[in-house]
Write an enzyme that holds these catalytic residues in place. Structure first.
Site, short mmCIF file in Angstrom:
data_model
loop_
_atom_site.label_atom_id
_atom_site.label_comp_id
_atom_site.label_asym_id
_atom_site.label_seq_id
_atom_site.Cartn_x
_atom_site.Cartn_y
_atom_site.Cartn_z
N HIS A 371 0.79 -1.23 0.00
CA HIS A 371 0.00 0.00 0.00
C HIS A 371 0.81 1.26 0.00
O HIS A 371 0.25 2.36 -0.02
CB HIS A 371 -0.92 0.03 1.22
CG HIS A 371 -2.15 -0.81 1.07
ND1 HIS A 371 -3.32 -0.34 0.52
CD2 HIS A 371 -2.38 -2.10 1.38
CE1 HIS A 371 -4.22 -1.30 0.52
NE2 HIS A 371 -3.67 -2.39 1.03
N LYS A 562 -9.47 13.73 3.42
CA LYS A 562 -8.53 12.61 3.50
C LYS A 562 -7.70 12.80 4.76
O LYS A 562 -7.73 13.87 5.36
CB LYS A 562 -7.61 12.56 2.27
CG LYS A 562 -6.99 13.93 1.93
CD LYS A 562 -6.20 13.92 0.64
CE LYS A 562 -7.03 13.88 -0.61
NZ LYS A 562 -6.98 12.60 -1.30
N ARG A 563 -6.97 11.76 5.20
CA ARG A 563 -6.09 11.94 6.34
C ARG A 563 -5.13 13.10 6.08
O ARG A 563 -4.76 13.38 4.94
CB ARG A 563 -5.30 10.65 6.60
CG ARG A 563 -6.14 9.57 7.26
CD ARG A 563 -6.69 10.01 8.61
NE ARG A 563 -5.63 10.13 9.58
CZ ARG A 563 -5.30 9.19 10.46
NH1 ARG A 563 -5.98 8.08 10.52
NH2 ARG A 563 -4.32 9.39 11.31
N LYS A 568 0.03 14.52 1.07
CA LYS A 568 -1.27 14.81 0.48
C LYS A 568 -1.46 16.31 0.24
O LYS A 568 -2.36 16.75 -0.45
CB LYS A 568 -2.39 14.28 1.36
CG LYS A 568 -2.43 12.73 1.41
CD LYS A 568 -3.46 12.24 2.42
CE LYS A 568 -3.51 10.73 2.56
NZ LYS A 568 -4.29 10.07 1.48
N THR A 670 -8.62 6.49 -3.02
CA THR A 670 -9.96 6.01 -3.36
C THR A 670 -10.97 7.14 -3.19
O THR A 670 -12.03 7.12 -3.81
CB THR A 670 -10.38 4.81 -2.48
OG1 THR A 670 -10.13 5.15 -1.10
CG2 THR A 670 -9.62 3.57 -2.86
C1 LIG Z 1 -12.25 6.90 1.17
C2 LIG Z 1 -11.85 7.34 2.52
C3 LIG Z 1 -10.51 7.64 2.80
C4 LIG Z 1 -9.43 7.58 1.75
O1 LIG Z 1 -9.33 8.84 1.13
P1 LIG Z 1 -8.10 9.20 0.17
O2 LIG Z 1 -8.48 10.51 -0.41
O3 LIG Z 1 -8.02 8.12 -0.86
O4 LIG Z 1 -6.90 9.27 1.03
C5 LIG Z 1 -10.18 8.05 4.07
N1 LIG Z 1 -11.12 8.16 5.03
C6 LIG Z 1 -12.41 7.91 4.80
C7 LIG Z 1 -13.40 8.09 5.90
C8 LIG Z 1 -12.82 7.49 3.54
O5 LIG Z 1 -14.12 7.21 3.32
#
Ligand SMILES: *Cc1c(COP(=O)(O)O)cnc(C)c1O
Length: 828
Positions: A371, A562-563, A568, A670
């Site tokens: 990952h 996102k985190r 990022k 995602t």
């Molecule tokens: C989909 C999702 C993520 C992943 O987000 P990315 O933009 O791909 O890092 C993180 N947290 C939650 C709650 C999500 O639904």
């Protein structure tokens, strides 16, 4: 596969016999008999529980039938090992998957209860950090929907990811207590309790047959109690299970201490055992190297393997020859990698197989998903820690490595550098065990999660492994379940799509492509943008309720959720916001469409700079939102406690999706897929799955900017100096210097200086300043596009239309055909 799953879905939707009045009766019966209350006294929480209990009746019937069918057919199954499952809420999803959402809505209405209100009563199951855990949740949804025999294995954390509060702009972590008032979905299975050994020492014995026998005398034994969460496939035929292990003290060990009068010590031992599944580690992709985390990993792997072997033996006795026909185990990252030496231990020490036979079984059982390429995120455990906790496993790892080194010697004779690189053991003052290398060596397939990521895994992370075993390293691009991430979270868009192309897209997402025909159609554009507008109004109401901030639904809703991590680059977004703010202050007529920037992000509690960035976003937001000079054009909202249920509210309302990681750093992403599926236009770098999204939607329907992976490497190779950009670009200098004043932190100059510092003296490791100008330019282009409503509507529609590839059903089909070799099994 999709078409087949879909046929089942249609059949069963019409088969579900519950009508509206039966739903009412069942819910009321549970209100009376399960909750001991009545229609007059019940609050929303009670109604939520009663409705969930009513649905759980169907769930359990489906579960029973599924398990019986799989047993009778002696099916091969995939076992998805993951330390995280970010499930979110289950009631809405289960209703949708049974095709009962609308009927239940009406039934509750007649009882004077609002379904949408009671859905809000359900706490999120937040047993994961972010993308990795949510991927596991999407995958088990797809597996059940596609009627594939599968079981998810993980940890029954008492506390999931922390709840985030924002106080004076600062992130505060509060414990997450998702089970405090009971969870209606989980079933405890005391009949399947397992015991797991820890600590102790290894005895070497000479067996009758002259073989050396190893026996592990554990110093401690803990119990693993399984809790099952049923996973309902779309259509409701197959109900698989997510089995989560909770640790408890085992009586076995403590009696000695207790009898010796050490009652308090015995209690202490209890507390330690129960600590194992107490809390999810909140570190997203960084390693703490904590003993408890290794114990957590071993605990759930050992319980799960015992569970799998018990089930196998029930059908096949002591004959191991069919094990790899029945069992495949997918390792979600290296967190469950310790399962590899654990299976070897069971086969060699317990079943007394020859090493080579055991190793052949092992390397036909495991497959591993990588990952991340971030070096700080590759798991390594001190050999001394392993020796203490799992002494026999360390021996086995040394033996695996010894034999592997002989293979390396054959391929690269005399090359010590390549041996040092491929070895599971990293030599040094403190020997370390590299779990990534162990995972590659012990698996028959290794996959990255997007084309570019898998290419980099092959070229940069594991090039020699790729040479040694051509074809073992492969790609499976991530996906998301369209049931949760479109049908359930965006009912208005779903109905519009149903009305245009029919209602079978949730199990056959490439059908959305038919929407492309209407992308230029004025009437459809109007309908599509009307839905977006209504979703934006709903989010605006939610923002007002959660933060008190008024936002205009006519503005562009620009969302980064996102985190929080430097790679990022939420701070790149922030610098652009400050740039717009400056432009507006310098020129009140500065031409831009009104825009609302919305953020959602948790920072790992120990990640100082990430928390500083959250503080900076909040302080800049506070200043801007209270500056009447710019509020007709600019607002900034930080939404606290980002999680699945909040994502479900924000994503349908997004115009713009921010996917701006440094090229080469985001494995897939995602969130990018969820937003595009709901008609948001991406502004993003050529990183992770953004590249594949751009290929699908076409260059006209995405805003790509910034350095490519190759350009990033070239710039770093040449020597990157962020000060070059600071002195050359006036806007960069202005906004960075601005951060050091007390403009955003009245009376506290320098409170935001760490962000500037990381981008200059800190060396700007993620090239924020290098990409700044290109990002601003892309934002200007995007603004212009939004101001051509027809052009924008077409872009938004094309994004939804072209997301077929990113259903997790496609990811699962890839795994099934190329790695797992599974067949579906229809449940009547
Ligand atoms: C989909 C999702 C993520 C992943 O987000 P990315 O933009 O791909 O890092 C993180 N947290 C939650 C709650 C999500 O639904």
């Amino acid at each position: 596969m999709n078409a087949k799953a879909n046929a089942f879905a249609r059949q069963s939707l019409s088969d579900v016999k519950l009508n509206k009045s039966e739903i009412k009766d069942t819910v009321v019966r549970h209100l009376h008999c399960t909750l001991g209350t009545d229609e007059n006294k019940a609050n929303n929480h009670a109604w939520w529980k009663a409705t969930s209990a009513a649905v759980q009746e169907l769930v359990l019937e489906g579960l029973r039938k599924t398990q019986k069918t799989h047993y009778l057919n002696d099916t091969r199954a995939v076992h998805y090992f993951s330390a995280e499952f970010l499930m979110g809420r289950l009631l809405s999803n289960n209703l949708h998957n049974f095709g009962l959402f609308e009927k239940t809505n009406q039934a509750l209405n007649e009882l004077g209860v609002s379904l949408s209100d009671i859905l809000e009563e359900e706490p999120d199951m937040a047993l994961g950090n972010g993308g990795l855990g949510r991927l596991a949740a999407c995958f088990i949804d797809s597996l059940a929907t596609m009627e594939l025999p599968a079981i998810g294995y993980g940890i029954h954390y008492e506390h999931g990811l922390f709840r985030q509060e924002i106080k004076s702009g600062v992130q505060i972590e509060r414990p997450d207590s998702w089970r405090d008032y009971g969870n209606p979905w989980e079933i405890c299975r005391p009949e399947s309790i397992q015991e797991v050994s820890l600590y102790g020492y290894v005895e070497t014995k000479y067996g009758e047959n002259g073989r050396i026998q190893k026996e592990w005398h554990p110093g401690s034994i803990v119990k693993g109690v399984p809790w099952d969460i049923p996973v309902v496939g779309y259509g409701g035929n197959t109900v698989n299970v997510l089995r989560l292990w909770q640790s408890e003290s085992s009586d076995y060990f403590n009696w000695d201490v207790f009898n010796a009068g050490g009652y308090i010590d015995a209690q202490r031992e209890n507390v330690q055992a129960e600590t194992i599944s107490k809390v999810l580690y909140p570190n997203d992709e960084t390693e703490a190297g904590k003993e408890l985390r290794l114990i957590q990993q071993y605990f759930f792997c050992a319980c799960s393997l015992k569970d799998i072997i018990r089930r196998y033996k029930r059908a096949h006795g002591d004959d191991w020859s069919r094990f790899t026909d029945q069992v495949v185990i997918q390792l979600n990252d290296t967190h469950p990698a310790i399962a590899i030496p654990e299976l070897m231990r069971i086969l060699v020490d317990r079943a007394e197989l020859d090493w080579d036979d055991a190793w052949a079984i092992c390397t036909e059982t495991f497959a591993y998903t990588n990952h991340t390429l971030l070096p700080e995120a590759l798991e390594r455990w001190p050999a001394r820690m392993l020796e203490k906790i799992l002494p026999r496993h360390l021996e086995i790892i040394y033996e695996i490595n010894h034999r592997f080194m002989a293979e390396v010697e054959k391929k690269w004779p005399g090359d010590n550098a390549v041996k040092a690189k491929l070895s599971i053991i990293e030599e040094g003052a403190d020997k370390m065990v590299r779990m990534g290398n162990l995972s590659v060596i012990g698996s028959f397939a290794v996959n990255g999660v997007a084309e570019i990521h898998s290419k980099l895994v092959k070229q940069n992370l594991f090039p020699e492994f790729n040479e040694l075993w051509p074809g073992k390293l492969t790609n499976v691009t991530n996906g998301i379940t369209p049931r949760r991430w479109l049908k359930a979270c965006n009912p208005k868009l779903s109905s519009l799509i149903d009305s245009k192309i029919g209602d079978d897209w949730p199990t056959n997402l490439s059908k959305l492509e038919q929407l492309a025909e209407f992308a230029d159609n004025a009437r459809f554009q109007k309908q599509f943008m009307q839905v977006k507008q209504e979703n934006k109004q709903e989010l605006a109401d939610e923002v007002k309720a959660l933060t008190g901030i008024d936002i205009d639904p006519k503005a562009i809703f620009d969302i980064q959720i996102k985190r929080l991590h430097e790679y990022k680059r939420q701070h790149l977004n922030l610098l652009h916001i400050m740039t717009l703010y400056r432009r507006l202050l310098e020129n009140p007529d500065y031409d831009m469409h009104p825009r609302v920037f919305l953020f959602g992000a948790k920072a790992a509690p120990g990640y100082k700079l990430a928390k500083d960035i959250i503080y900076a976003i909040n302080q800049v937001a506070e200043r801007i939102n209270n500056d009447k000079r710019v509020n007709h054009k600019l607002k900034v909202v930080f939404m606290p406690n980002y999680r699945v249920s909040l994502a479900e509210k924000m994503i349908p309302a997004a115009d713009v999706s921010e996917q701006i990681s440094t090229a080469g750093k985001e494995a897939s992403g995602t969130g990018n897929m969820k937003l595009a599926l709901n008609g948001a236009v991406t502004i993003g770098t050529l990183d992770g799955a953004n590249i594949e999204i751009a290929e699908e939607v076409g260059d006209d329907n995405i805003f790509i900017f910034g350095l490519t992976v190759d350009e990033v490497h070239a710039l770093k190779f040449k020597g990157y100096n962020p000060y070059d950009y600071y002195y050359q670009n006036k806007e960069i200098k202005a906004v960075l210097d601005w951060l050091e004043t007390d403009y955003f932190t009245p009376g506290k100059p320098g409170a935001l200086a760490s962000v500037k510092q990381s981008l200059l003296d800190g060396g700007d490791p993620y090239l924020v300043l290098a990409d700044f100008e290109a990002y601003c330019k892309a934002q200007t282009d995007l603004d212009a596009a939004y101001r051509e409503p027809k052009r924008w509507a077409k872009m938004a529609i094309m994004n939804t239309a072209k997301m077929g590839k990113f259903t997790s059903d496609r990811s699962i089909t890839d795994y099934v055909e190329r790695i797992w070799k599974l067949s579906s099994c229809h449940v009547d």
